[in-house]
Design a protein around this motif. Sequence first.
Motif, short mmCIF file in Angstrom:
data_model
loop_
_atom_site.label_atom_id
_atom_site.label_comp_id
_atom_site.label_asym_id
_atom_site.label_seq_id
_atom_site.Cartn_x
_atom_site.Cartn_y
_atom_site.Cartn_z
N GLY A 1 3.82 -0.36 8.25
CA GLY A 1 2.51 -1.01 8.21
C GLY A 1 2.44 -2.25 9.06
O GLY A 1 3.46 -2.86 9.41
N SER A 2 1.22 -2.65 9.38
CA SER A 2 1.07 -3.76 10.32
C SER A 2 1.57 -5.08 9.73
O SER A 2 1.97 -5.97 10.47
CB SER A 2 -0.37 -3.88 10.77
N CYS A 3 1.55 -5.22 8.41
CA CYS A 3 2.09 -6.45 7.82
C CYS A 3 3.58 -6.58 8.11
O CYS A 3 4.06 -7.65 8.49
CB CYS A 3 1.91 -6.44 6.31
N GLY B 1 5.00 -3.39 3.09
CA GLY B 1 4.02 -4.39 2.67
C GLY B 1 4.23 -5.75 3.30
O GLY B 1 5.07 -5.95 4.17
N THR B 2 3.44 -6.67 2.80
CA THR B 2 3.41 -8.03 3.34
C THR B 2 4.62 -8.81 2.83
O THR B 2 4.84 -8.86 1.63
CB THR B 2 2.14 -8.74 2.85
N ALA C 1 3.53 -4.65 -1.06
CA ALA C 1 2.07 -4.74 -1.14
C ALA C 1 1.49 -3.34 -1.10
O ALA C 1 2.16 -2.38 -1.46
CB ALA C 1 1.52 -5.62 -0.02
N CYS C 2 0.25 -3.23 -0.62
CA CYS C 2 -0.48 -1.97 -0.67
C CYS C 2 0.27 -0.81 0.00
O CYS C 2 0.16 0.33 -0.42
CB CYS C 2 -1.86 -2.13 -0.07
N CYS C 3 1.02 -1.08 1.05
CA CYS C 3 1.76 -0.01 1.71
C CYS C 3 2.70 0.69 0.76
O CYS C 3 3.03 1.87 0.94
CB CYS C 3 2.56 -0.57 2.89
N GLY D 1 0.09 1.25 11.24
CA GLY D 1 -0.99 1.69 10.37
C GLY D 1 -1.26 0.64 9.31
O GLY D 1 -0.45 -0.23 9.09
N CYS D 2 -2.44 0.75 8.71
CA CYS D 2 -2.77 -0.23 7.66
C CYS D 2 -3.58 0.44 6.58
O CYS D 2 -4.78 0.31 6.55
CB CYS D 2 -3.52 -1.41 8.24
N PRO D 3 -2.97 1.14 5.64
CA PRO D 3 -1.55 1.51 5.63
C PRO D 3 -1.31 2.76 6.46
O PRO D 3 -2.23 3.50 6.72
CB PRO D 3 -1.29 1.80 4.15
N PRO E 1 -3.12 -8.26 8.90
CA PRO E 1 -4.37 -9.01 8.84
C PRO E 1 -4.18 -10.44 8.34
O PRO E 1 -5.07 -11.26 8.49
CB PRO E 1 -5.24 -8.20 7.87
N PHE E 2 -3.04 -10.73 7.75
CA PHE E 2 -2.85 -12.05 7.13
C PHE E 2 -1.99 -12.98 7.97
O PHE E 2 -1.48 -13.97 7.47
CB PHE E 2 -2.19 -11.88 5.77
S1 SF4 Z 1 -0.28 -3.12 6.48
FE1 SF4 Z 1 -2.27 -2.96 5.44
S2 SF4 Z 1 -1.88 -1.52 3.76
FE2 SF4 Z 1 0.12 -2.26 4.47
S3 SF4 Z 1 0.64 -3.98 3.19
FE3 SF4 Z 1 -0.39 -4.80 4.99
S4 SF4 Z 1 -2.53 -4.92 4.42
FE4 SF4 Z 1 -1.55 -3.59 2.94
#
Ligand code: SF4
Lengths: 190, 162
Positions: free
Chosen positions: A127-129, A100-101, A62-64, A158-160, A135-136
């Motif tokens: 990342g927190s995912c 990522g997630t 994902a975004c990370c 971190g996010c990210p 967050p999800f």
């Molecule tokens: S931790 Fe944040 S930036 Fe990384 S994959 Fe999850 S939502 Fe995206």
Amino acid sequence: MALKTNVRFPQRGGMPEGDPNNSHDLLTQEELEKRGILLTSLDKLFRWGTGWSLWPLQFGLACCAIEMICTTQSRFDMSRFGYEVFRNSPRQADVMIVAGTITEKMRPAVELLYHQMPEPKWVIAMGSCAISGGPFVDSYSVVAGADKVVPVDVYVPGCPPRPEALIDGMLQLKAKLLHPERQQVVRDVK
Amino acid sequence: MLNNVEIAGKQQVAAEFAARFADKIELIENTDSEYMVQAEVLLPAAEYLLSAGYEFLADITAVDYLAEGKFRLIYQVGNYQNGDLITLKVEISREEPQVNSLCAVWKAANWLEREVYDMFGIEFAGHPDLRRILMWDGFEGWPLRKDFVHQPTKYQGRRRLD
Ligand code: SF4
């Protein structure tokens, strides 16, 4: 070229000349290193080498992953530390950066990739995912962290996370490799 | 700002809809190109739009109005010639969520309808391959329905650190 050192080894037939208190055969490893003699085990040498040239597996979830890509580019330049050789095949990689997630649908693929990597192998949860679902976490499709699927060695929050944080994570992994005796943190999560 | 070509396109569609589907399709108030369509004329309306140059099905999605007991499907259709974009909305009952598939009109409808089916459980009559597209096989329930209750798998759920 001959190794220049001040250390005189015990001669056959008794102590060497000089200070009788200086019993050279009882020097510790640190004292020897100060005098220019390096004693090591092959295992330690291998770990030292591995720690300076970890090959991450090239995949992002994902975004990370975007931040992971930035880390390898010229501005942050992970190759300064020897970690730039991203491998497309899990057979050639020894670090999995979970960037990522992880969704429930992706989970079997991540698991398979991990099992396809040869030993020894390490996992960085970026990342927190990847740490806990991020967050999800309450969503119907998201796995609550990479450590529900594969054993994780280093967590990068971190996010990210900033690219510097990922580099720091890689360096933490190197420290873990070089000093296995420091692996004190035990995390027991229900 | 809309240009004259787009406005002409909208007026043409409005006139044709008024002529052919007089009481089945009506323009939604305060909009210039959003139509509330009765479910039974969705297919002929779509066929007309395609013949009028609306070749691009941009999106299909749905909204769950739980209190009113209905789903509202939203179709967005674009026209490459005059740049116009038209929205069709169809309301169907929650008890019997079924509507005609538009796969025969726009090929893009195939995966979009599968996604709506996956998330809302709305059946598309005449769809060639109606099965889940995003959720994994074996998943139960329709996640975007308002009354969906999630049963976490063993890999899911918040963890407790105490
Ligand atoms: S931790 Fe944040 S930036 Fe990384 S994959 Fe999850 S939502 Fe995206």
